[in-house]
Design an enzyme around this catalytic site. Structure first.
Site, short mmCIF file in Angstrom:
data_model
loop_
_atom_site.label_atom_id
_atom_site.label_comp_id
_atom_site.label_asym_id
_atom_site.label_seq_id
_atom_site.Cartn_x
_atom_site.Cartn_y
_atom_site.Cartn_z
N LYS A 105 0.92 -0.92 0.23
CA LYS A 105 -0.16 -0.20 -0.10
C LYS A 105 1.41 1.43 0.07
O LYS A 105 2.06 1.34 0.64
CB LYS A 105 -1.18 -0.07 1.17
CG LYS A 105 -0.69 0.20 2.66
CD LYS A 105 0.47 1.23 2.97
CE LYS A 105 0.80 1.37 4.41
NZ LYS A 105 1.60 2.28 4.95
N ASP A 110 -2.69 -1.38 10.15
CA ASP A 110 -3.17 -1.20 8.79
C ASP A 110 -3.58 -2.34 8.00
O ASP A 110 -3.81 -2.50 7.31
CB ASP A 110 -1.27 -1.27 8.07
CG ASP A 110 -1.05 0.43 8.51
OD1 ASP A 110 -1.80 1.42 9.50
OD2 ASP A 110 0.44 0.77 7.50
N SER A 145 0.34 -6.70 5.54
CA SER A 145 -1.03 -7.08 4.47
C SER A 145 -0.62 -8.77 4.69
O SER A 145 -1.23 -9.27 4.25
CB SER A 145 -0.41 -6.20 2.79
OG SER A 145 -0.74 -7.09 1.62
N PRO A 165 10.46 -4.89 1.20
CA PRO A 165 11.26 -4.39 2.94
C PRO A 165 10.13 -4.48 4.01
O PRO A 165 9.18 -3.50 3.24
CB PRO A 165 12.42 -3.40 1.96
CG PRO A 165 11.44 -2.74 0.61
CD PRO A 165 10.38 -3.79 -0.06
N MET A 166 11.48 -4.17 4.84
CA MET A 166 10.53 -4.11 6.35
C MET A 166 10.75 -3.02 6.73
O MET A 166 11.93 -2.93 5.92
CB MET A 166 11.13 -5.00 7.55
CG MET A 166 10.68 -6.88 7.09
SD MET A 166 10.60 -7.95 8.77
CE MET A 166 12.12 -8.06 7.65
N GLY A 222 3.67 -4.32 4.68
CA GLY A 222 4.02 -5.47 4.37
C GLY A 222 3.71 -6.59 5.11
O GLY A 222 2.82 -7.55 4.65
N GLY A 267 7.29 1.34 4.96
CA GLY A 267 5.94 2.26 5.44
C GLY A 267 5.13 1.32 3.90
O GLY A 267 4.20 2.18 2.80
N LEU A 268 5.13 0.06 2.99
CA LEU A 268 4.90 -0.42 2.92
C LEU A 268 3.82 -1.47 2.82
O LEU A 268 2.58 -1.75 1.55
CB LEU A 268 5.38 -0.80 1.58
CG LEU A 268 6.73 0.30 0.77
CD1 LEU A 268 7.63 -0.64 0.23
CD2 LEU A 268 5.45 1.29 0.11
#
EC number: 2.7.1.148
Length: 293
Positions: A16, A141, A109, A99-100, A106, A103-104
């Site tokens: 995200k 999230d 999700s 990657p950890m 991971g 801010g995506l």
């Protein structure tokens, strides 16, 4: 995705982006209230689930610095099993791409994909809202990914409304630095009083403004992260001559939106070779959306 009676393979756990992120306050319990737009991406980790008859929950993939008992996929499966009393077990494999500390989303999700996949594989048929309530126990999230649509989020991120976003391609650049979310939230310099928006404040601009995302809002965490991590500041400076860009979540990833894959790839080709990057398309719906009602 490949589905059999006893397995689900090639399940995407999409990344995200936070197209903007405003922090509007802090609750008495220490959690921050925020407003953001979550954008799903057609890029992420890939998970594989194989049903076990012995009731055990295992992860057969080795991930550095993440023992199975701390893995959000294992925790999600354990939580779902306890909540439903299911006798089933599962083995989880993870093809880790995101990657950890980037801010995506991971890990969040991965957890949501686990809840959705096991809702199907274990034949639980839990409604989406029930899965979202479980998801909140795993992280702020995670409910968004179970929600499964691009969303305007409020509260601590659990109050979600669907938003229609224009199709875009994104160039996402991740510096080789891990940004701990909790540490950024605890910084005294962090802005915590952004004026609350309403969902009607931005949809028209999202659909027609060619300068998105720079044209609307900001990421309240960005200034703090830039001050602490020179690597993030360097990426943002590089983008100044390429396209409007901002940081996703608490970083470290920085992104810019493009109208076409070709434009995004042309920008990617100019990046320093040592930077991690990906070109990816926007996604309207989680690939496992239909696994809950």
């Amino acid at each position: 995705m490949i589905e059999t009676t006893d397995s689900l393979r090639d399940c995407l756990a999409p990344a995200k982006l936070n197209l903007f992120l405003h922090i509007t306050g802090r609750r008495p319990d220490g959690y921050h209230t925020l407003q953001t737009v979550f954008q799903l991406l057609d890029w992420g980790d890939t998970l594989h689930f194989t049903r076990r008859d012995d009731g055990l929950i295992t992860r057969s993939t080795e991930i550095a610095d993440v023992p199975p008992e701390h893995d959000l996929t294992v925790r999600a499966a354990t939580l779902l099993k306890a909540h439903t009393g299911s006798p089933e077990g599962v083995d989880i494999e993870i093809d880790k791409r995101l990657p950890m500390g980037a801010g995506l989303g991971g890990g969040s999700s991965d957890a949501a994909t686990t809840l959705l996949a096991l809702n199907r594989l274990w034949k639980l048929n839990l409604p989406r809202l029930e899965l979202q309530a479980l998801a909140l126990k795993l992280g702020a999230d995670v409910p968004f990914f179970v929600f499964g649509k691009n969303a305007f989020a409020q509260g601590v991120g659990e109050a979600l409304d669907v938003v229609q976003l224009p199709p875009r391609h994104f160039l996402v650049v991740t510096p080789r630095v891990h940004v701990p979310t909790a540490a950024i939230f605890s910084e005294k310099a962090l802005t915590r009083d952004s004026k609350p928006l309403t969902i009607t404040d931005f949809p028209a601009e999202l659909s027609c403004n060619t300068e998105w995302p720079e044209s609307f809002g900001r990421n309240d965490m960005q200034q703090v992260v830039v001050g602490k991590y020179a690597e993030v500041a360097q990426v943002l400076r590089w983008f100044e001559n390429v396209a409007p860009a901002r940081m996703s979540g608490s970083g470290a990833s920085v992104f810019a939106a493009f109208r076409s894959k070709a434009e995004a790839e042309a920008a990617q080709a100019k990046l320093p070779a040592e930077w991690n990057s990906a070109v990816t398309a926007s996604l309207d719906q989680h690939p496992l959306f239909t696994f809950a009602s």
